[in-house]
Motif scaffolding. Sequence first.
Motif, mmCIF file in Angstrom:
data_model
loop_
_atom_site.group_PDB
_atom_site.id
_atom_site.type_symbol
_atom_site.label_atom_id
_atom_site.label_comp_id
_atom_site.label_asym_id
_atom_site.label_seq_id
_atom_site.Cartn_x
_atom_site.Cartn_y
_atom_site.Cartn_z
ATOM 1 N N ILE A 206 -79.961 13.676 -4.838
ATOM 2 C CA ILE A 206 -80.294 13.699 -3.406
ATOM 3 C C ILE A 206 -81.698 14.258 -3.211
ATOM 4 N N LEU A 207 -81.991 15.346 -3.884
ATOM 5 C CA LEU A 207 -83.308 15.969 -3.790
ATOM 6 C C LEU A 207 -84.402 14.999 -4.230
ATOM 7 N N ARG A 208 -84.220 14.364 -5.387
ATOM 8 C CA ARG A 208 -85.236 13.446 -5.906
ATOM 9 C C ARG A 208 -85.486 12.286 -4.948
ATOM 10 N N ARG A 209 -84.397 11.742 -4.385
ATOM 11 C CA ARG A 209 -84.556 10.582 -3.507
ATOM 12 C C ARG A 209 -85.259 10.961 -2.202
ATOM 13 N N ILE A 210 -84.946 12.122 -1.657
ATOM 14 C CA ILE A 210 -85.639 12.543 -0.436
ATOM 15 C C ILE A 210 -87.130 12.730 -0.717
ATOM 16 N N LYS A 211 -87.447 13.378 -1.826
ATOM 17 C CA LYS A 211 -88.858 13.598 -2.155
ATOM 18 C C LYS A 211 -89.586 12.283 -2.381
ATOM 19 N N ALA A 212 -88.896 11.292 -2.940
ATOM 20 C CA ALA A 212 -89.536 10.003 -3.219
ATOM 21 C C ALA A 212 -89.616 9.121 -1.988
ATOM 22 N N GLU A 213 -88.560 9.145 -1.148
ATOM 23 C CA GLU A 213 -88.465 8.187 -0.050
ATOM 24 C C GLU A 213 -88.901 8.757 1.305
ATOM 25 N N VAL A 214 -89.035 10.072 1.373
ATOM 26 C CA VAL A 214 -89.566 10.696 2.603
ATOM 27 C C VAL A 214 -90.735 11.585 2.177
ATOM 28 N N PRO A 215 -91.801 10.961 1.694
ATOM 29 C CA PRO A 215 -92.906 11.734 1.118
ATOM 30 C C PRO A 215 -93.540 12.684 2.135
ATOM 31 N N GLY A 216 -93.916 13.837 1.622
ATOM 32 C CA GLY A 216 -94.590 14.824 2.458
ATOM 33 C C GLY A 216 -93.664 15.772 3.188
ATOM 34 N N LEU A 217 -92.348 15.538 3.107
ATOM 35 C CA LEU A 217 -91.391 16.428 3.776
ATOM 36 C C LEU A 217 -90.931 17.504 2.798
ATOM 37 N N PRO A 218 -91.287 18.764 3.026
ATOM 38 C CA PRO A 218 -90.832 19.830 2.133
ATOM 39 C C PRO A 218 -89.313 19.977 2.155
ATOM 40 N N VAL A 219 -88.741 20.283 0.994
ATOM 41 C CA VAL A 219 -87.296 20.433 0.866
ATOM 42 C C VAL A 219 -86.985 21.789 0.241
ATOM 43 N N ILE A 220 -86.125 22.539 0.905
ATOM 44 C CA ILE A 220 -85.579 23.779 0.337
ATOM 45 C C ILE A 220 -84.219 23.447 -0.268
ATOM 46 N N PHE A 221 -84.004 23.862 -1.496
ATOM 47 C CA PHE A 221 -82.703 23.645 -2.143
ATOM 48 C C PHE A 221 -81.937 24.960 -2.116
ATOM 49 N N ARG A 222 -80.822 24.974 -1.378
ATOM 50 C CA ARG A 222 -80.022 26.197 -1.288
ATOM 51 C C ARG A 222 -78.901 26.149 -2.327
ATOM 52 N N ILE A 223 -78.848 27.169 -3.149
ATOM 53 C CA ILE A 223 -77.883 27.187 -4.247
ATOM 54 C C ILE A 223 -77.064 28.471 -4.218
ATOM 55 N N GLY A 224 -75.744 28.320 -4.293
ATOM 56 C CA GLY A 224 -74.869 29.467 -4.469
ATOM 57 C C GLY A 224 -74.752 29.744 -5.949
ATOM 58 N N VAL A 225 -75.442 30.770 -6.418
ATOM 59 C CA VAL A 225 -75.580 30.945 -7.868
ATOM 60 C C VAL A 225 -74.350 31.534 -8.534
ATOM 61 N N GLU A 226 -73.418 32.062 -7.751
ATOM 62 C CA GLU A 226 -72.204 32.668 -8.303
ATOM 63 C C GLU A 226 -71.075 32.448 -7.314
ATOM 64 N N ASP A 227 -70.007 31.759 -7.770
ATOM 65 C CA ASP A 227 -68.899 31.419 -6.875
ATOM 66 C C ASP A 227 -67.809 32.487 -6.814
ATOM 67 N N PHE A 228 -67.762 33.401 -7.760
ATOM 68 C CA PHE A 228 -66.799 34.505 -7.765
ATOM 69 C C PHE A 228 -65.348 34.034 -7.881
ATOM 70 N N PHE A 229 -65.101 33.011 -8.653
ATOM 71 C CA PHE A 229 -63.719 32.650 -8.983
ATOM 72 C C PHE A 229 -63.725 31.858 -10.282
ATOM 73 N N SER A 230 -62.625 31.927 -11.003
ATOM 74 C CA SER A 230 -62.498 31.204 -12.261
ATOM 75 C C SER A 230 -62.512 29.708 -11.982
ATOM 76 N N GLY A 231 -63.445 29.014 -12.619
ATOM 77 C CA GLY A 231 -63.594 27.590 -12.364
ATOM 78 C C GLY A 231 -64.712 27.289 -11.404
ATOM 79 N N GLY A 232 -65.390 28.335 -10.935
ATOM 80 C CA GLY A 232 -66.537 28.144 -10.055
ATOM 81 C C GLY A 232 -67.829 28.228 -10.842
#
Length: 584
Positions: A206-232
């Motif tokens: 999704i990130l790559r396609r937005i950067k390629a197909e909507v050029p010039g639009l900055p994108v912030i990628f929000r990531i939950g780095v720790e899910d706090f459960f087994s299997g997360g």
Amino acid sequence: MADLFDPVDIGGVTLRNRTLLPSMTTRLADDDGHVTDATVAYYRARAEGGVGLVTVEMASPEIAGKHRFHELGIYHDRFLPGLRRLVDVLHEAGAKASIQLGHGGSRARSVVSGVRPVSASAVPTPVFEIEHEIAVPEAMTAQRLEEAFAAYVAAARRAREAGFDVVELHGAHGYLISQFLSPLENTRTDSYGGSLENRARFGLEILRRIKAEVPGLPVIFRIGVEDFFSGGLTLDEGIQVGCWAERDGADAVSVTAGHYRSLPDAARMIPPMMYPEATFLDYAARMKRSVAVPVIGVGRLGDPEVAARAVAEGKLDVVALGRPLIADPQWVAKAQAGEPVRRCLACNHCVTHMRSGATLSCVVNPATGRELEYADATPATGRRIVVLGAGPAGLTYAAQVAQGNDVVVIERADRPGGAFRLTGLAPRFNDVVAAEPTFAAYVAEMERDCARKGVAFHYRTEATTELLRDADLVVVATGARYRFGLGAVVPRLLHTRAARSRAAHRLFASDRMRDWLYHRLRRGAGAAVAARLPLAARTEVVVIGDAARAGKAREAITSAYDAALRSTTRTTPDPTRPTEVASR
């Protein structure tokens, strides 16, 4: 070292300072998802308060991802006029504008969207949105993946067309991108499942396609780095995904943690008062050591000193202030001026109340979600006002009317806060475990704000004839009284270990028991207090907060706010009487 109020660049967009309003659902959109006057007023207040970047709440790129009633829409061109209007208002106030593109995935309810939810896999998912249900999503086929990619790109185009400076991809908290990242929720055997690289492929594509197909639009990628459960997702995995996001074009990485499946409960993703300040700061600091693009951090950063130190020490580049800006839209301007801010309690009322189906609201800021109701509300001026009681209602009233009035607060105790300080000793406040320092910090900042505005405080003092003689208005905010002689018992009980026992926690978790403790066992004693006051015939008396009607903190503070700001009486200042107590 960077300063909290220095400009910062994200993908060529310069923010006036290093503060950000993160996405928080308001439910202020209309039934279809259009921007309303209330939506504009809510975001305008935060932008005018000085925040650098306003991230408008989560909006699904397609209707299948819509997971809440009154959720903001961006999945169709019909939403563009309202979004343009909103962006224009944010820009006029000096803020940059972003919108979060977030897909509910398995957490999107059919009753809301009208279609069956989709996800990485057909894993049953517990969902709470007004009511509890177990959703069983449809696993996305290759064709369905392509439809989702196209929807995200189209939504990003709309965002750019509406004038947004930035978009944010929501890859956290158990929504669709997060569902692909989680081994428990992603059981696929194709190139989108299995290894971390495969599980990350969906969000990164999704990130790559937005950067390629909507050029010039900055994108912030929000990531939950720790899910706090087994299997997360684990911390090491989360950091790796952030690095890949930078590689694939992310202009900033926003670091958070937690998931709807988190243990001991989902509250970890919006850490309540039992968690320490700067809860997720170390995660942001680790990401900062791993990527070169700006890193955004969140999680109990509402103390201006803590936020400023986090930036100065290089642990993050931008501070996300969600609940703090709900509690005080002027947080940024006040912090920059060195003034006290209205401190968030981290009680999560804003979250739980919204999830129950109501619009966003706040315990300590009654104007949240009701900005239009207070747009033209101003207190009367030129009066000598005596406030009896320095609890949350009395402090709130005094702070609101201080400008242009001569305000005195009389408190029988030796410090402010009243019974509110005892609340921190209770097992629970609202739906979270109570923590005494949170209440102490709120009271201290309210007292400091009042004093800065010229309010005079008299502690260990009774309301005597001398103190009340020249009062135009006496505001009774003396709180409620316990029935059956429990007034002396309850404080002693709260100071014992028994109040922190498992039995006490179970007791306080009961809505019925809390109704008894807050309402049935207490009564407003303000009328009786007012009847005993040695007042002149011309003196007006107003009873507010628990003194008027025993209830919860939000009700008491709202009562004070309304009494202060909705007065229709206006008087001309008397030039013979000082209007600033500080001048005495």
